[in-house]
Design a protein around this motif. Structure first.
Motif, PDB file in Angstrom:
ATOM      1  N   ALA A  42      42.736  31.101  43.618  1.00 42.03           N
ATOM      2  CA  ALA A  42      43.446  32.135  44.377  1.00 42.03           C
ATOM      3  C   ALA A  42      43.466  31.813  45.868  1.00 42.03           C
ATOM      4  O   ALA A  42      44.435  32.110  46.564  1.00 42.03           O
ATOM      5  CB  ALA A  42      42.770  33.485  44.141  1.00 42.03           C
ATOM      6  N   GLY A  58      37.367  34.876  40.007  1.00 44.30           N
ATOM      7  CA  GLY A  58      38.595  35.266  40.707  1.00 44.30           C
ATOM      8  C   GLY A  58      39.198  34.123  41.510  1.00 44.30           C
ATOM      9  O   GLY A  58      40.334  34.221  41.978  1.00 44.30           O
ATOM     10  N   HIS A  62      38.352  33.014  44.530  1.00 41.16           N
ATOM     11  CA  HIS A  62      38.517  33.322  45.955  1.00 41.16           C
ATOM     12  C   HIS A  62      37.537  32.606  46.872  1.00 41.16           C
ATOM     13  O   HIS A  62      37.578  32.812  48.077  1.00 41.16           O
ATOM     14  CB  HIS A  62      38.361  34.828  46.182  1.00 41.16           C
ATOM     15  CG  HIS A  62      39.559  35.618  45.761  1.00 41.16           C
ATOM     16  ND1 HIS A  62      40.754  35.573  46.441  1.00 41.16           N
ATOM     17  CD2 HIS A  62      39.752  36.462  44.730  1.00 41.16           C
ATOM     18  CE1 HIS A  62      41.634  36.361  45.859  1.00 41.16           C
ATOM     19  NE2 HIS A  62      41.058  36.923  44.800  1.00 41.16           N
ATOM     20  N   SER A 118      38.792  33.423  32.995  1.00 39.25           N
ATOM     21  CA  SER A 118      39.595  34.653  32.984  1.00 39.25           C
ATOM     22  C   SER A 118      39.822  35.203  31.571  1.00 39.25           C
ATOM     23  O   SER A 118      40.133  36.387  31.405  1.00 39.25           O
ATOM     24  CB  SER A 118      40.945  34.432  33.691  1.00 39.25           C
ATOM     25  OG  SER A 118      41.635  33.375  33.075  1.00 39.25           O
ATOM     26  N   ARG A 174      38.210  40.799  36.787  1.00 38.83           N
ATOM     27  CA  ARG A 174      38.450  41.028  38.235  1.00 38.83           C
ATOM     28  C   ARG A 174      38.197  42.496  38.547  1.00 38.83           C
ATOM     29  O   ARG A 174      38.275  43.359  37.670  1.00 38.83           O
ATOM     30  CB  ARG A 174      39.903  40.688  38.602  1.00 38.83           C
ATOM     31  CG  ARG A 174      40.473  39.457  37.925  1.00 38.83           C
ATOM     32  CD  ARG A 174      39.984  38.191  38.614  1.00 38.83           C
ATOM     33  NE  ARG A 174      40.208  37.040  37.739  1.00 38.83           N
ATOM     34  CZ  ARG A 174      41.215  36.175  37.871  1.00 38.83           C
ATOM     35  NH1 ARG A 174      42.094  36.332  38.819  1.00 38.83           N
ATOM     36  NH2 ARG A 174      41.327  35.162  37.039  1.00 38.83           N
ATOM     37  N   THR A 205      41.639  41.526  42.996  1.00 40.53           N
ATOM     38  CA  THR A 205      41.640  40.263  42.245  1.00 40.53           C
ATOM     39  C   THR A 205      40.336  39.481  42.422  1.00 40.53           C
ATOM     40  O   THR A 205      40.195  38.381  41.881  1.00 40.53           O
ATOM     41  CB  THR A 205      42.829  39.367  42.659  1.00 40.53           C
ATOM     42  OG1 THR A 205      42.697  39.076  44.057  1.00 40.53           O
ATOM     43  CG2 THR A 205      44.155  40.043  42.405  1.00 40.53           C
TER      44      THR A 205
END
Ligand SMILES: Cc1cc2nc3c(=O)[nH]c(=O)nc-3n(C[C@H](O)[C@H](O)[C@H](O)COP(=O)(O)OP(=O)(O)OC[C@H]3O[C@@H](n4cnc5c(N)ncnc54)[C@H](O)[C@@H]3O)c2cc1C
Length: 442
Positions: A30, A70, A72, A88, A108, A130
Motif C-alpha cells: 500500500a 495492510g 503500510h 489478506s 484491516r 486499510t
C-alpha cells in the motif's frame, strides 16, 4: 521442498511470479514509496498451512520472506526481492461466547471495526481503515481511545504464530509467555508470522467528535498550551494537534479528537484548553457518534501520509514539553519558503492508560511519554530532517516502532529502550538463524 511447481500445487491460495497475470497488482504494498519492489514470488495465503509451506519453501531456497498485512510499513518491510507472504486471505473476525475476539492476521482496521460493531464491541486502535490489524498491534497501536483503554497490544490476550522452523505455536500469558510478551509492541516481522490474534475487546463507546480550527493564532502559543494540557486531560478526552503549511499559505492549525463524554462536559473541558491558548477557535462538536463512525471521519485527518501519495515521516516521543526556543525554531522552519509541498507536524497526546502499564510489562517500552511528534512531508523535502533534528533537542530519544526510521543512530535504544536485552534473548530463542531479518531487526 524447493521445487516451485510442487510448492505452487501444494497451496490452498495462489502463487504469483513476475510472469503471472495479476502479479503487477499483488506485488505492490500500500505504501507507494515501495511500489517499485519486485518480489520473486508473492504467496496469497488462504490457510495457516499455506504460511507453513511458504516458510519451509523459503528456508529451502534461501529466499528472504516478508509478511504483509495492510502493506503500510513506512520502512518498506512488508516487501522484499524474495517472497512476500500476503496474508489478506486470512481476514476472518470471530467473537466467541465468552467475548474473545479472534482476528485473522490479514484483516484491516475498517472491516475489523465493522465486524465488531455488530456485537456492540470494538478495540482501541488506529484510524486508517486499510491499516493491518497485525502490523498495528505488533508495534503497539495508538488511537483515540488509547488514553482511556491503552494500546491495541494491551488488549491482546493471545496469538497463533508460524515460527522460522515451520512450527505452529499458540502463545499467551501461560504458553510461550516470552514470545507473547515480545509480540506486544516490538514491531512486526521479528519473531514469526502471526496468523491470528486474540483480543479482549471493549464495549463500543458513543463519542463526541471534536474538531477545531484556529485561523490566526500564533502557533507557538497554541502548541505551548496543547503540550501543557492535552497529555494531562481526563482519559475520556483525547485531542491531537496538527500544524500544516503549504507553499504560499500560512500554517493552519487543527485540533482533532474525541471524548467518550457527552457534548456538554466535552465543551467544558475544551474550555480549559482554549482559555490557556488565549484564542477562541471555530469549534465543531458532534455528539452521539459511535466509535466506528468516528474512525471514518478521521481517516484522512489522522493519516500520516495522504492516500496514494508518497510521504516521508520521522517522529519521536517527548517526556516533557518542548522549550520556547525549540518551539520557535520548529515553527519558523515549518513556514519557510521553498517548501516542496505540504509539511505537517502532528502532535499526539499520550499519558492516561498508555502510561499505567510498566515499561517492561510488554515489549512496548514507551510508557512514560507525554506526546508523540511526527514530521511529515514530500520525500524530497529536506525539511523533515531539519525539523526532526530541531525538536530532537527536547525529545526523549524514543521512537514508536510502528513509525520506523532508517536514519536513527541508536535504533535499539530508540525503539526498545530497556526492553532490548530481553527482546534479543527472545529473538535468539525463536529465530536463532535470523530467518526473519531486515535492517533494524532485533
Ligand atoms: C494511513 C495510515 C494511518 C495510520 N494510523 C495509525 C494510527 O492511528 N495509530 C497507529 O498506532 N499507527 C498508525 N499508522 C501506522 C501503522 O500502525 C503502521 O504503519 C503499521 O505497521 C502498519 O501495519 P500494516 O499491517 O498495514 O503494514 P505492513 O507493511 O503489512 O506490516 C508492517 C510490519 O509488520 C509486519 N507484519 C505484518 N503482518 C504480520 C504478521 N501477520 N506477522 C508478522 N509480521 C507481520 C510486516 O512484515 C512489516 O514489518 C498508520 C499508518 C498509515 C499508513
Amino acid at each position: 521442498m524447493s521445487d516451485l511447481a510442487e510448492f505452487r500445487t501444494s497451496l490452498d491460495g495462489e502463487l504469483f511470479s513476475p510472469d503471472c497475470p495479476g502479479y503487477e497488482a499483488v506485488r505492490r504494498p500500500a505504501n507507494v514509496a515501495y511500489q517499485d519492489a519486485r518480489p520473486r514470488l508473492v504467496v496469497l495465503c488462504r490457510s495457516v498451512s499455506d504460511v507453513v509451506r511458504a516458510v519451509r519453501y523459503a528456508r529451502a531456497t534461501g529466499d528472504r520472506i516478508a509478511p504483509r498485512g495492510g502493506g503500510h510499513c513506512f520502512a518498506g518491510r512488508s516487501t522484499t526481492d524474495g517472497i512476500v507472504l500476503d496474508l489478506s486471505g486470512l481476514d476472518r473476525v470471530g467473537v466467541s461466547d465468552d467475548r474473545v475476539v479472534t482476528i485473522g492476521a490479514g484483516a484491516r482496521l475498517g472491516p475489523v471495526y465493522a465486524a465488531l460493531r455488530a456485537h456492540g464491541l470494538t478495540l482501541p486502535a488506529g484510524c486508517g481503515p486499510t491499516v493491518g490489524i497485525a502490523g498495528l498491534t505488533l508495534g503497539g497501536g495508538i488511537g483515540l481511545l488509547g488514553r482511556e483503554y491503552g494500546l491495541t497490544c494491551d488488549r491482546l490476550i493471545g496469538a497463533q504464530v508460524v515460527l522460522a522452523d515451520g512450527r505452529i505455536v499458540d502463545c499467551d500469558k501461560v504458553r510461550e509467555p516470552d514470545l507473547f510478551w515480545a509480540l506486544r509492541g516490538a514491531g512486526g516481522g521479528q519473531f514469526g508470522v502471526v496468523t491470528s490474534l486474540r483480543f479482549d475487546p471493549i464495549p463500543e463507546p458513543v463519542t463526541t467528535r471534536v474538531e477545531a480550527h484556529w485561523p490566526d493564532i500564533p502557533a507557538g502559543e497554541l502548541v505551548s498550551a496543547w503540550q501543557a494540557w492535552a497529555p494531562d486531560a481526563p482519559d475520556e478526552l483525547t485531542v491531537n494537534l496538527t500544524l500544516e503549511s503549504a507553499p504560499g499559505a500560512p500554517a493552519r492549525a487543527t485540533l482533532f479528537g474525541a471524548a467518550t463524554l457527552k457534548a456538554g462536559p466535552t465543551r467544558k473541558l475544551l474550555g480549559e484548553f482554549t482559555g490557556l491558548s488565549g484564542a477562541v477557535p471555530a469549534l465543531e462538536l458532534r455528539a452521539g457518534v459511535p466509535y466506528h463512525q468516528l474512525k471514518h471521519t478521521f481517516a484522512d485527518l489522522d493519516a500520516p501520509n495522504p492516500p496514494g501519495r508518497a510521504a516521508r515521516l520521522r517522529s519521536e516521543f517527548f517526556a516533557r514539553a518542548m522549550s520556547h526556543r525549540t518551539l520557535a525554531s520548529l515553527l519558523s522552519q515549518l513556514d519557510t519558503p521553498g517548501a516542496m509541498g505540504r509539511r505537517r507536524l502532528t502532535l499526539t497526546a499520550m499519558g492516561g492508560a498508555y502510561n499505567r502499564v510498566t515499561a517492561d510489562a510488554t515489549a512496548f517500552a514507551h510508557r512514560g511519554e507525554r506526546f508523540l511528534l511526527e514530521h511529515i512531508a514530500d520525500p524530497a523535502d529536506p525539511w523533515v530532517d531539519r525539523s526532526w533534528a530541531t525538536a530532537h533537542a527536547d525529545g526523549s530519544g524514543h521512537v514508536y516502532p510502528n513509525f520506523p526510521d532508517p536514519r536513527l543512530d541508536d535504533w535499539p535504544a530508540a525503539y526498545h529502550a530497556g526492553n532490548y536485552p530481553r527482546l534479543a534473548a527472545v529473538k535468539n530463542a525463536y529465530d536463532p538463524h535470523r530467518f526473519f531479518d531486515f535492517p533494524q531487526a532485533i
